[in-house]
Design a protein around this motif. Sequence first.
Motif, PDB file in Angstrom:
ATOM      1  N   ILE A  18       0.932  -1.153   0.039  1.00 29.69           N
ATOM      2  CA  ILE A  18      -0.184   0.023   0.119  1.00 29.69           C
ATOM      3  C   ILE A  18       0.772   1.245  -0.106  1.00 29.69           C
ATOM      4  O   ILE A  18       1.941   1.333   0.647  1.00 29.69           O
ATOM      5  CB  ILE A  18      -0.957  -0.014   1.314  1.00 29.69           C
ATOM      6  N   ALA A  19       0.525   2.313  -0.859  1.00 31.76           N
ATOM      7  CA  ALA A  19       1.302   3.519  -0.671  1.00 31.76           C
ATOM      8  C   ALA A  19       0.700   4.306   0.376  1.00 31.76           C
ATOM      9  O   ALA A  19      -0.425   4.642   0.670  1.00 31.76           O
ATOM     10  CB  ALA A  19       0.868   4.347  -2.082  1.00 31.76           C
ATOM     11  N   GLY A  20       1.618   4.644   1.412  1.00 25.29           N
ATOM     12  CA  GLY A  20       1.383   5.353   2.708  1.00 25.29           C
ATOM     13  C   GLY A  20       1.229   6.828   2.510  1.00 25.29           C
ATOM     14  O   GLY A  20       1.561   7.166   1.349  1.00 25.29           O
ATOM     15  N   VAL A 194      -2.138   0.890  12.144  1.00 24.79           N
ATOM     16  CA  VAL A 194      -0.797   0.885  11.412  1.00 24.79           C
ATOM     17  C   VAL A 194       0.286   1.210  12.525  1.00 24.79           C
ATOM     18  O   VAL A 194       0.231   1.892  13.145  1.00 24.79           O
ATOM     19  CB  VAL A 194      -1.033   2.121  10.301  1.00 24.79           C
ATOM     20  N   LEU A 195       1.136   0.050  12.358  1.00 23.39           N
ATOM     21  CA  LEU A 195       2.278   0.106  13.239  1.00 23.39           C
ATOM     22  C   LEU A 195       3.755   0.505  12.604  1.00 23.39           C
ATOM     23  O   LEU A 195       3.996  -0.531  11.833  1.00 23.39           O
ATOM     24  CB  LEU A 195       2.371  -1.157  14.033  1.00 23.39           C
ATOM     25  N   PHE A 196       4.328   1.533  12.654  1.00 24.35           N
ATOM     26  CA  PHE A 196       4.080   2.712  13.398  1.00 24.35           C
ATOM     27  C   PHE A 196       4.125   3.959  12.529  1.00 24.35           C
ATOM     28  O   PHE A 196       4.863   3.916  11.444  1.00 24.35           O
ATOM     29  CB  PHE A 196       5.122   2.878  14.615  1.00 24.35           C
ATOM     30  N   ALA A 263      -1.035  -6.285   5.679  1.00 30.49           N
ATOM     31  CA  ALA A 263      -0.509  -5.614   4.540  1.00 30.49           C
ATOM     32  C   ALA A 263       0.809  -4.507   4.961  1.00 30.49           C
ATOM     33  O   ALA A 263       0.742  -4.781   6.431  1.00 30.49           O
ATOM     34  CB  ALA A 263      -1.527  -4.787   3.915  1.00 30.49           C
ATOM     35  N   VAL A 264       1.357  -3.765   4.052  1.00 32.93           N
ATOM     36  CA  VAL A 264       2.549  -2.967   4.657  1.00 32.93           C
ATOM     37  C   VAL A 264       2.142  -1.630   3.972  1.00 32.93           C
ATOM     38  O   VAL A 264       1.607  -1.683   2.776  1.00 32.93           O
ATOM     39  CB  VAL A 264       3.850  -3.461   4.380  1.00 32.93           C
ATOM     40  N   GLN A 265       2.587  -0.759   4.485  1.00 31.47           N
ATOM     41  CA  GLN A 265       2.647   0.790   4.190  1.00 31.47           C
ATOM     42  C   GLN A 265       4.096   1.128   3.470  1.00 31.47           C
ATOM     43  O   GLN A 265       4.843   1.190   4.290  1.00 31.47           O
ATOM     44  CB  GLN A 265       2.027   1.609   4.929  1.00 31.47           C
TER      45      GLN A 265
END
Length: 330
Positions: A18-20, A194-196, A263-265
């Motif tokens: 994912i685009a943070g 969302v961490l962190f 998921a990851v940002q």
Amino acid sequence: MADLSTSYLGLKLKNPLIAGSSPLTSSLDNLKRCEDAGLSAVVLKSIFEEQIDVDSESAVDESNAYLTHADAYGFMKQASMEQSIDAYLTLLVDAKQALDIPVIASINCRQNGSWIEYAKRFISCGADAIELNRYVVAADVEVEGPAIEKEYLSLVKSARKQLKLPISLKMGPAFSSLANMLRRLDELSIDGVVLFNRFYSPDIDINKLALVPAQMISSKDEYALSLRWTALMSEEVRYDICAATGIHSGSTVVKQLLAGAKAVQLCSVLLKQGLSSVAKMEKELSDWMDLHDYSSIPDFNGKLAQEKMPDPAKWERVQYMKSILEAQKG
């Protein structure tokens, strides 16, 4: 070919990347580039409630000579605030029309501000989810820890009560009992955490004897904190965990998924290496899954979370002597 699809906040994603929130998600052209690069969702650049208030006050100050009536002051302040909100709503509407991937609106909010009304307007414009940003520098020596925790919990409780869309909270790790805090958020039926977050920090220019912004771009080694807490809590809570900060390679994505992240940002890696890094990370993830005979992410997601480890205490150890000795041998 491995199936990289996953689910986050109830949204079906083609991959966990994912685009943070960042400058890359602040314009429609860049959002289109994010989708074309292979990212599965975008978090729009955060709208800062505090900044909107500051900008509106500045607009009023500039027109002060004409504001001899109280109603005029209120009108100017409200008009300036609406201009900022309208620009964000326009971006959101345009993004929803132009993109096929989920669009998540982001609000950096204060405890007793207008953020809840902003969120409702974002929902009416088609946002797929709302990401709340909250960070408190606990610098007041008179304020005790529970008071800070209460602020966060009150914010999420209010959001859950009034917003029917999926809600996530992007937060920092600065709590005396982070595990307890994360569990209490679960009790409020939040959809994700969302961490962190990576917040602004000041630095000192020793030549000018002045405060300057510290480095805001993360390094590839800064994922350890989010990795540990993802592993510690992913099996303890019902909501989805999205890992962030220091995720610069496909191997780090694999680690976060093994720890239990859904998921990851990505942010710093996109700013530092460009959007071409997305395809590289996606390939690294796919190749690793093929190598280990995993056909889909659920096959290994959370496999190394604390609750599934034969020695779960490993995730809690903080002694460093063994690590130092091993490093010296290497």
